[in-house]
Design a protein around this motif. Structure first.
Motif, PDB file in Angstrom:
ATOM      1  N   TYR A 152       0.829  -1.195   0.000  1.00 53.48           N
ATOM      2  CA  TYR A 152       0.000   0.000   0.000  1.00 53.48           C
ATOM      3  C   TYR A 152       0.870   1.255   0.000  1.00 53.48           C
ATOM      4  CZ  TYR A 152      -4.153  -2.769   1.137  1.00 53.48           C
ATOM      5  OH  TYR A 152      -5.192  -3.669   1.103  1.00 53.48           O
ATOM      6  N   PHE A 153       0.438   2.254  -0.753  1.00 51.31           N
ATOM      7  CA  PHE A 153       1.089   3.558  -0.800  1.00 51.31           C
ATOM      8  C   PHE A 153       0.079   4.621  -0.411  1.00 51.31           C
ATOM      9  CE2 PHE A 153       3.152   0.924  -3.944  1.00 51.31           C
ATOM     10  CZ  PHE A 153       4.492   1.188  -3.760  1.00 51.31           C
ATOM     11  N   GLN A 154       0.582   5.725   0.135  1.00 52.72           N
ATOM     12  CA  GLN A 154      -0.291   6.880   0.299  1.00 52.72           C
ATOM     13  C   GLN A 154      -0.068   7.794  -0.896  1.00 52.72           C
ATOM     14  OE1 GLN A 154       1.190  10.560   2.579  1.00 52.72           O
ATOM     15  NE2 GLN A 154       1.509   8.881   4.035  1.00 52.72           N
ATOM     16  N   TRP A 155      -1.163   8.418  -1.335  1.00 50.15           N
ATOM     17  CA  TRP A 155      -1.090   9.421  -2.380  1.00 50.15           C
ATOM     18  C   TRP A 155      -1.085  10.754  -1.651  1.00 50.15           C
ATOM     19  CZ3 TRP A 155      -5.244   9.901  -6.784  1.00 50.15           C
ATOM     20  CH2 TRP A 155      -4.878  10.914  -7.642  1.00 50.15           C
ATOM     21  N   ARG A 156       0.054  11.419  -1.640  1.00 48.97           N
ATOM     22  CA  ARG A 156       0.219  12.651  -0.873  1.00 48.97           C
ATOM     23  C   ARG A 156      -0.712  13.748  -1.376  1.00 48.97           C
ATOM     24  NH1 ARG A 156       4.887  13.134   2.254  1.00 48.97           N
ATOM     25  NH2 ARG A 156       5.108  15.350   1.769  1.00 48.97           N
ATOM     26  N   SER A 157      -1.211  14.516  -0.435  1.00 43.44           N
ATOM     27  CA  SER A 157      -2.114  15.617  -0.744  1.00 43.44           C
ATOM     28  C   SER A 157      -1.419  16.674  -1.600  1.00 43.44           C
ATOM     29  CB  SER A 157      -2.606  16.250   0.561  1.00 43.44           C
ATOM     30  OG  SER A 157      -3.238  17.480   0.302  1.00 43.44           O
ATOM     31  N   HIS A 158      -2.198  17.357  -2.409  1.00 43.56           N
ATOM     32  CA  HIS A 158      -1.670  18.473  -3.206  1.00 43.56           C
ATOM     33  C   HIS A 158      -1.260  19.644  -2.304  1.00 43.56           C
ATOM     34  CE1 HIS A 158      -5.811  19.850  -2.565  1.00 43.56           C
ATOM     35  NE2 HIS A 158      -5.359  21.064  -2.807  1.00 43.56           N
ATOM     36  N   MET A 159      -1.710  19.619  -1.027  1.00 42.08           N
ATOM     37  CA  MET A 159      -1.404  20.692  -0.082  1.00 42.08           C
ATOM     38  C   MET A 159      -0.042  20.512   0.610  1.00 42.08           C
ATOM     39  SD  MET A 159      -5.097  21.297   1.710  1.00 42.08           S
ATOM     40  CE  MET A 159      -5.745  19.622   1.704  1.00 42.08           C
ATOM     41  N   LYS A 160       0.593  19.356   0.420  1.00 44.61           N
ATOM     42  CA  LYS A 160       1.869  19.093   1.082  1.00 44.61           C
ATOM     43  C   LYS A 160       2.970  19.996   0.501  1.00 44.61           C
ATOM     44  CE  LYS A 160       2.700  16.214   3.644  1.00 44.61           C
ATOM     45  NZ  LYS A 160       2.812  16.298   5.097  1.00 44.61           N
ATOM     46  N   LYS A 161       3.842  20.476   1.394  1.00 43.09           N
ATOM     47  CA  LYS A 161       4.954  21.337   0.994  1.00 43.09           C
ATOM     48  C   LYS A 161       5.962  20.557   0.149  1.00 43.09           C
ATOM     49  CE  LYS A 161       8.768  23.890   3.086  1.00 43.09           C
ATOM     50  NZ  LYS A 161       9.440  24.194   4.342  1.00 43.09           N
ATOM     51  N   ASP A 162       6.279  19.358   0.595  1.00 46.07           N
ATOM     52  CA  ASP A 162       7.260  18.528  -0.106  1.00 46.07           C
ATOM     53  C   ASP A 162       6.568  17.371  -0.818  1.00 46.07           C
ATOM     54  OD1 ASP A 162       9.433  20.048   0.994  1.00 46.07           O
ATOM     55  OD2 ASP A 162       9.149  18.958   2.874  1.00 46.07           O
ATOM     56  N   TYR A 163       6.918  17.169  -2.064  1.00 45.28           N
ATOM     57  CA  TYR A 163       6.454  16.048  -2.878  1.00 45.28           C
ATOM     58  C   TYR A 163       4.920  15.935  -2.957  1.00 45.28           C
ATOM     59  CZ  TYR A 163      11.315  14.958  -1.795  1.00 45.28           C
ATOM     60  OH  TYR A 163      12.670  15.032  -1.598  1.00 45.28           O
ATOM     61  N   PRO A 164       4.209  17.031  -3.247  1.00 48.98           N
ATOM     62  CA  PRO A 164       2.751  16.948  -3.362  1.00 48.98           C
ATOM     63  C   PRO A 164       2.328  16.066  -4.541  1.00 48.98           C
ATOM     64  CG  PRO A 164       3.529  19.047  -4.206  1.00 48.98           C
ATOM     65  CD  PRO A 164       4.726  18.355  -3.597  1.00 48.98           C
ATOM     66  N   ASN A 165       1.171  15.427  -4.397  1.00 48.05           N
ATOM     67  CA  ASN A 165       0.550  14.610  -5.451  1.00 48.05           C
ATOM     68  C   ASN A 165       1.379  13.416  -5.900  1.00 48.05           C
ATOM     69  OD1 ASN A 165      -1.911  16.047  -5.795  1.00 48.05           O
ATOM     70  ND2 ASN A 165      -0.791  17.636  -6.898  1.00 48.05           N
ATOM     71  N   LEU A 166       2.298  12.951  -5.058  1.00 47.03           N
ATOM     72  CA  LEU A 166       3.102  11.782  -5.412  1.00 47.03           C
ATOM     73  C   LEU A 166       2.784  10.620  -4.484  1.00 47.03           C
ATOM     74  CD1 LEU A 166       6.591  13.457  -6.035  1.00 47.03           C
ATOM     75  CD2 LEU A 166       4.912  12.738  -7.738  1.00 47.03           C
ATOM     76  N   LEU A 167       3.107   9.407  -4.926  1.00 48.19           N
ATOM     77  CA  LEU A 167       2.966   8.237  -4.073  1.00 48.19           C
ATOM     78  C   LEU A 167       4.116   8.207  -3.083  1.00 48.19           C
ATOM     79  CD1 LEU A 167       1.913   5.455  -6.598  1.00 48.19           C
ATOM     80  CD2 LEU A 167       0.453   6.849  -5.129  1.00 48.19           C
ATOM     81  N   ASP A 168       3.825   7.678  -1.883  1.00 47.64           N
ATOM     82  CA  ASP A 168       4.828   7.657  -0.822  1.00 47.64           C
ATOM     83  C   ASP A 168       4.615   6.418   0.040  1.00 47.64           C
ATOM     84  OD1 ASP A 168       6.935   8.503   0.790  1.00 47.64           O
ATOM     85  OD2 ASP A 168       5.936  10.311   1.506  1.00 47.64           O
ATOM     86  N   ILE A 169       5.502   6.253   1.011  1.00 51.74           N
ATOM     87  CA  ILE A 169       5.392   5.194   2.008  1.00 51.74           C
ATOM     88  C   ILE A 169       3.985   5.229   2.603  1.00 51.74           C
ATOM     89  CG2 ILE A 169       6.309   4.425   4.243  1.00 51.74           C
ATOM     90  CD1 ILE A 169       8.893   6.094   3.314  1.00 51.74           C
ATOM     91  N   THR A 170       3.446   4.078   2.981  1.00 51.46           N
ATOM     92  CA  THR A 170       2.075   4.032   3.480  1.00 51.46           C
ATOM     93  C   THR A 170       1.853   5.052   4.580  1.00 51.46           C
ATOM     94  OG1 THR A 170       2.295   1.616   3.173  1.00 51.46           O
ATOM     95  CG2 THR A 170       0.198   2.455   4.015  1.00 51.46           C
ATOM     96  N   ALA A 171       2.734   5.099   5.570  1.00 51.72           N
ATOM     97  CA  ALA A 171       2.654   6.114   6.636  1.00 51.72           C
ATOM     98  C   ALA A 171       4.066   6.423   7.088  1.00 51.72           C
ATOM     99  CB  ALA A 171       1.822   5.614   7.801  1.00 51.72           C
ATOM    100  N   ALA A 172       4.374   7.710   7.215  1.00 49.72           N
ATOM    101  CA  ALA A 172       5.731   8.094   7.601  1.00 49.72           C
ATOM    102  C   ALA A 172       5.742   9.517   8.138  1.00 49.72           C
ATOM    103  CB  ALA A 172       6.670   7.990   6.399  1.00 49.72           C
ATOM    104  N   GLY A 173       6.792   9.829   8.886  1.00 50.17           N
ATOM    105  CA  GLY A 173       6.935  11.182   9.383  1.00 50.17           C
ATOM    106  C   GLY A 173       8.142  11.323  10.286  1.00 50.17           C
ATOM    107  N   HIS A 174       8.391  12.559  10.687  1.00 46.90           N
ATOM    108  CA  HIS A 174       9.507  12.870  11.573  1.00 46.90           C
ATOM    109  C   HIS A 174       9.181  12.480  13.010  1.00 46.90           C
ATOM    110  CE1 HIS A 174      10.515  15.371   8.128  1.00 46.90           C
ATOM    111  NE2 HIS A 174      11.758  15.363   8.585  1.00 46.90           N
ATOM    112  N   LEU A 175      10.193  12.002  13.721  1.00 44.13           N
ATOM    113  CA  LEU A 175      10.061  11.778  15.156  1.00 44.13           C
ATOM    114  C   LEU A 175      10.525  13.041  15.866  1.00 44.13           C
ATOM    115  CD1 LEU A 175      11.399   8.121  15.507  1.00 44.13           C
ATOM    116  CD2 LEU A 175       9.031   8.906  15.583  1.00 44.13           C
ATOM    117  N   LEU A 176       9.690  13.557  16.744  1.00 44.00           N
ATOM    118  CA  LEU A 176      10.010  14.768  17.487  1.00 44.00           C
ATOM    119  C   LEU A 176      11.067  14.471  18.550  1.00 44.00           C
ATOM    120  CD1 LEU A 176       6.398  16.194  17.852  1.00 44.00           C
ATOM    121  CD2 LEU A 176       8.106  16.686  16.079  1.00 44.00           C
ATOM    122  N   ALA A 177      11.667  15.510  19.108  1.00 45.20           N
ATOM    123  CA  ALA A 177      12.768  15.355  20.060  1.00 45.20           C
ATOM    124  C   ALA A 177      12.409  14.498  21.265  1.00 45.20           C
ATOM    125  CB  ALA A 177      13.250  16.735  20.518  1.00 45.20           C
ATOM    126  N   ASN A 178      11.146  14.507  21.660  1.00 40.13           N
ATOM    127  CA  ASN A 178      10.724  13.742  22.848  1.00 40.13           C
ATOM    128  C   ASN A 178      10.109  12.391  22.483  1.00 40.13           C
ATOM    129  OD1 ASN A 178       8.424  14.800  21.682  1.00 40.13           O
ATOM    130  ND2 ASN A 178       7.406  15.196  23.631  1.00 40.13           N
TER     131      ASN A 178
END
Length: 162
Positions: free
Chosen positions: A49-75
């Motif tokens: 499964y891939f996520q189709w990134r929103s057109h509103m995303k700053k980076d890589y809008p409207n592209l397929l990406d990892i199913t779920a991903a993101g930055h881990l915060l300092a804590n």
């Protein structure tokens, strides 16, 4: 989002402090991310499964990406990465249901940023093919399911499309 505080590391993975997300990407500082690939075993073939990134995303809008991903915060720890699955896909997964695939060192440089990541990568095997996703519209336009063999052929240059 640019003001989120992230742990930063030297290239060997030793923690050396914190910095804002903006600073991390401007200076190419090493930081942690969470990635979870969802897969499904079918009768005749397996799916990824891939996520189709929103057109509103700053980076890589409207592209397929990892199913779920993101930055881990300092804590946060990799276990806290489960929030990405909840936020982006609208589903609940338990940490012990995922399979750790290890930490991958990713380095991507674009005109906008230098992205050096220690990515904590996980796999989740979908048990119920009727799983209902509720994507967060600001993050994800939709979910795309692809045949794993077709995807691998595409990755290895054996096919021009999935």
């Amino acid at each position: 989002m640019d003001t989120e505080l992230l742990k930063i590391f030297d290239p060997e993975g030793n923690e050396i402090g914190t910095a804002t997300r903006k600073e991390v990407h401007q200076k190419g500082l090493w930081h942690e991310t969470f990635q979870c690939w969802l897969v499904e075993q079918g009768k005749d073939k397996d799916f990824i499964y891939f996520q189709w990134r929103s057109h509103m995303k700053k980076d890589y809008p409207n592209l397929l990406d990892i199913t779920a991903a993101g930055h881990l915060l300092a804590n946060e720890t990799p276990k806290d990465g489960l929030r990405e699955i909840r936020e982006e896909l609208g589903i609940e997964i338990q940490f012990d249901e995922m399979i750790s695939l290890g930490i991958i060192h990713n380095s991507i440089q674009t005109e906008k940023m230098i992205d050096n990541e220690f990515s904590h990568v996980f796999l989740y095997k979908i048990k119920d093919p009727a799983l209902e996703f509720k994507p967060q519209k600001e993050e994800v336009t939709g979910i795309v399911k692809a045949d794993v063999r077709s995807f691998l052929d595409f990755c290895h240059g054996k096919s021009a499309e999935i």
